[in-house]
Write a protein that holds these residues in place. Structure first.
Motif, PDB file in Angstrom:
ATOM      1  N   SER A 149     -11.656  20.741  -3.414  1.00  0.00           N
ATOM      2  CA  SER A 149     -12.901  21.025  -3.725  1.00  0.00           C
ATOM      3  C   SER A 149     -12.932  22.006  -5.017  1.00  0.00           C
ATOM      4  O   SER A 149     -12.347  23.175  -4.981  1.00  0.00           O
ATOM      5  CB  SER A 149     -13.689  21.748  -2.707  1.00  0.00           C
ATOM      6  OG  SER A 149     -14.951  22.416  -3.309  1.00  0.00           O
ATOM      7  N   ARG A 150     -13.099  21.316  -6.109  1.00  0.00           N
ATOM      8  CA  ARG A 150     -12.780  22.104  -7.587  1.00  0.00           C
ATOM      9  C   ARG A 150     -13.430  21.451  -8.743  1.00  0.00           C
ATOM     10  O   ARG A 150     -14.134  20.393  -8.491  1.00  0.00           O
ATOM     11  CB  ARG A 150     -11.220  22.161  -7.695  1.00  0.00           C
ATOM     12  CG  ARG A 150     -10.779  20.705  -7.760  1.00  0.00           C
ATOM     13  CD  ARG A 150      -8.994  20.795  -7.859  1.00  0.00           C
ATOM     14  NE  ARG A 150      -8.345  21.680  -6.630  1.00  0.00           N
ATOM     15  CZ  ARG A 150      -8.178  22.998  -6.842  1.00  0.00           C
ATOM     16  NH1 ARG A 150      -7.914  23.568  -8.076  1.00  0.00           N
ATOM     17  NH2 ARG A 150      -7.656  23.655  -5.533  1.00  0.00           N
ATOM     18  N   ALA A 151     -13.175  22.004  -9.882  1.00  0.00           N
ATOM     19  CA  ALA A 151     -13.663  21.545 -11.103  1.00  0.00           C
ATOM     20  C   ALA A 151     -12.638  21.837 -12.100  1.00  0.00           C
ATOM     21  O   ALA A 151     -11.749  22.575 -11.943  1.00  0.00           O
ATOM     22  CB  ALA A 151     -15.277  22.154 -11.466  1.00  0.00           C
ATOM     23  N   ILE A 152     -12.886  21.255 -13.367  1.00  0.00           N
ATOM     24  CA  ILE A 152     -11.978  21.706 -14.499  1.00  0.00           C
ATOM     25  C   ILE A 152     -12.493  22.451 -15.576  1.00  0.00           C
ATOM     26  O   ILE A 152     -13.695  22.142 -16.225  1.00  0.00           O
ATOM     27  CB  ILE A 152     -11.323  20.284 -15.052  1.00  0.00           C
ATOM     28  CG1 ILE A 152     -10.731  19.699 -13.955  1.00  0.00           C
ATOM     29  CG2 ILE A 152     -10.596  20.449 -16.327  1.00  0.00           C
ATOM     30  CD1 ILE A 152     -10.407  18.039 -14.459  1.00  0.00           C
ATOM     31  N   LEU A 153     -12.052  23.590 -16.126  1.00  0.00           N
ATOM     32  CA  LEU A 153     -12.571  24.308 -17.182  1.00  0.00           C
ATOM     33  C   LEU A 153     -11.750  23.711 -18.460  1.00  0.00           C
ATOM     34  O   LEU A 153     -10.463  23.956 -18.376  1.00  0.00           O
ATOM     35  CB  LEU A 153     -12.244  25.666 -17.052  1.00  0.00           C
ATOM     36  CG  LEU A 153     -12.791  26.538 -18.014  1.00  0.00           C
ATOM     37  CD1 LEU A 153     -14.183  26.816 -18.089  1.00  0.00           C
ATOM     38  CD2 LEU A 153     -12.290  28.007 -18.017  1.00  0.00           C
ATOM     39  N   ARG A 154     -12.488  22.953 -19.251  1.00  0.00           N
ATOM     40  CA  ARG A 154     -11.573  22.385 -20.260  1.00  0.00           C
ATOM     41  C   ARG A 154     -12.104  22.806 -21.668  1.00  0.00           C
ATOM     42  O   ARG A 154     -13.174  23.134 -22.098  1.00  0.00           O
ATOM     43  CB  ARG A 154     -11.968  20.789 -20.415  1.00  0.00           C
ATOM     44  CG  ARG A 154     -11.359  20.024 -21.357  1.00  0.00           C
ATOM     45  CD  ARG A 154     -11.478  18.598 -21.433  1.00  0.00           C
ATOM     46  NE  ARG A 154     -10.626  18.186 -20.311  1.00  0.00           N
ATOM     47  CZ  ARG A 154     -10.735  17.118 -19.520  1.00  0.00           C
ATOM     48  NH1 ARG A 154     -11.862  16.140 -19.662  1.00  0.00           N
ATOM     49  NH2 ARG A 154     -10.046  16.668 -18.375  1.00  0.00           N
TER      50      ARG A 154
END
Ligand SMILES: [Cu+2]
Length: 524
Positions: A305-310
């Motif tokens: 469960s996560r997302a990406i800071l790009r």
């Protein structure tokens, strides 16, 4: 005549902001979707999960029309929409959306329009969801942001838009009717298959659904608005190598507090400021969750469960760092709720009335009790009974667990320490409360407590105070909707006479109950 015109102009010029009416139409439809890669039928607004973003400016009036087109009989066919955390003044309480408290649900093939003026200068981060049984578990949830052009903390951030909203939520592969039947049969609360971050997630053995990407530009400060739209799970939010400065709690500005990990219970919201001050790269936004024994559902893997800071300029790939549960690369500095302070300090008013609420589960059953009563939705909504003349607690069913309170008093609710493996996020409708004692600390704070509308009740005890200056029957319940459905709810009904004087519902509202009551069970 001339005098009149100039008087009117002066009056208009004196208004700081022109409030406007915001017509919004949501088609409530079943739609096939695969948020975590597993395809299922969902209950949605306009076919998406989460539902369409609703934005407003403080002082606006929300005019939300729902067209109920639900036709999948593995889920509830009727529906009702609640706007979580929004202040609702007494005259508008009939449009507040709580099934069997302030309204009846909207039948299939019917439409209804909720009119909700945003009052008291309220602004911040809110959300909407179905408030009929556990229907929002099937997907009917979305963000509602009220912007404040005069935000006193505006100098702390550069960007606050539709791309800076983070909705985390638990997700189930099965639909709610069989899930609820399983809970009733076993007393075991359903354990989610996965968690979603802005509508996408992964589960063990499932496909590699691309993680949500949050794009940032180095040197820029972002206001991220985080909403836990779960029906059960606690999410813990952190970003590798970045701090988070909390500036809002459930619609209330706070003194900025910098942490690197935030626990959020179901229904809670925070705004954080994040400065993109690291080397151009990809970083993990970690959003692991907890909700029941994960060995009961082998699909569950909170690490996914996560997302990406790009950062702008970084390659379009996953971060190279390992997937961890916390902020990699720095010592843990987790939010302690009791340490939060309101932006403008003010003491909580002294309590006039004390109510103690004891939460007890019936062993082995899907039944929760508040002071020995398990809430059961009445056939006639609380507000209808009030409008028809209810005057005391005796005029409501015992199982409505309705506390009749005088208007214009301060009510203190004391939750003694309760032993359960998960804290109960208690949520007050239509109003805020002062959080006098947080479950996170032994400290009693009457001098400068935060205000919010969802707070955890658990092992150390919780104390809240709220005002009944805004009379009405306000639902007060656990936001773990499985617990809510199992009876963990009360109604704080204040100022019954004042409510009768101020509420003048529409014909359309009055038609809801007869229409719903006439439905066969499978259409309700
Ligand atoms: Cu609960």
């Amino acid at each position: 005549m001339k005098l009149l015109v100039s008087t009117v102009s002066a009056a208009l010029l004196a208004l700081p902001v022109f409030s406007k009416t915001l017509p919004i139409t949501l088609d409530i439809v079943n739609a096939q979707g695969a948020p975590d890669g597993f395809s299922r039928s969902m209950v949605t607004a306009n076919g998406t999960y989460p539902g369409p973003l609703i934005t407003a400016t403080k002082g606006d009036t929300l005019v939300v029309t729902i067209n109920n087109k639900l036709d999948d009989d593995t889920m509830r066919r009727s529906t009702s929409l609640d706007f979580d955390g929004i202040f609702v003044n007494t005259p508008n309480s009939f449009d507040e959306g709580s099934s069997f408290v302030t309204t009846c649900p909207v039948a299939p093939d019917a439409s209804y329009t909720y009119t909700i003026p945003l009052v008291d200068g309220q602004a911040g981060t809110f959300w909407y969801h179905s408030q009929l049984s556990v229907q929002y578990v099937d997907g009917l949830r979305g963000a509602l942001i009220v912007y404040d052009p005069e935000d006193p903390l505006k100098h702390l951030y550069d960007v606050d838009d539709e791309n800076t909203i983070w909705q985390v939520g638990d997700w189930w592969h099965n639909t709610t009717l069989p899930l609820l039947a399983g809970y009733v049969a076993t007393g075991i609360v359903p354990v989610s298959d996965s968690g979603t971050f802005n509508g996408v997630g992964r589960y063990n053995g499932g496909p590699d659904v691309p993680f949500h990407v949050v794009n940032v530009v180095q040197g820029t400060r972002y206001r991220f608005r985080i909403i836990n739209t779960s029906a059960r799970n606690v999410f813990t939010i952190s970003i590798d190598s970045h701090n988070m400065t909390i500036i809002e709690t459930d619609g209330n500005p706070t003194q900025p507090m910098t942490v690197n990990s935030i626990d959020m219970l179901a229904g809670q919201r925070h705004s954080i400021v994040v400065e993109a001050n690291q080397p151009v790269a990809n970083y993990w936004i970690n959003a692991p969750y907890v909700g029941g024994d994960p060995t009961r559902n082998l699909n569950q893997n909170a690490t996914l469960s996560r997302a990406i800071l790009r950062y702008k300029g970084a390659s379009a790939e996953d971060p190279s760092a390992p997937m961890s549960l916390g902020p990699a690369g720095s010592a843990l500095n987790a939010l302690v709720e009791a340490n939060l302070r309101p932006l403008v300090a003010s003491p909580a008013p002294e309590a006039d009335i004390n109510i103690t609420l004891n939460l007890v589960v019936t062993a082995g059953k899907a039944q929760w009790n508040v002071n020995n009563v398990s809430y059961l939705a009445p056939e006639v909504p609380t507000l209808v009974k009030i409008l028809e003349g209810a005057n005391s607690a005796d005029d409501f069913n015992v199982t409505e667990n309705t506390f009749v309170l005088p208007a214009n008093k301060i009510v203190q609710v004391i939750f003694p320490p309760s032993i359960d493996d998960e804290a109960h996020p208690f949520h007050l409708h239509g109003n805020n409360f002062w959080l006098i004692k947080s479950n996170s600390s032994e400290e009693i704070n009457t001098q400068n407590p935060i205000k919010r509308d969802v707070a955890g009740v658990g092992s150390t005890g919780t104390i809240m105070r709220f005002s009944t200056a805004n009379p009405g029957p306000w639902f007060f319940h656990c936001h773990i909707f499985w617990h809510f459905q199992a009876g963990l709810a009360t109604v704080m009904a204040s100022g019954l006479e004042e409510t009768r004087k101020q509420v003048d519902p529409t014909k359309a509202w009055e038609a809801l109950c007869p229409a719903y009551d006439a439905l066969p069970a499978d259409l309700q």
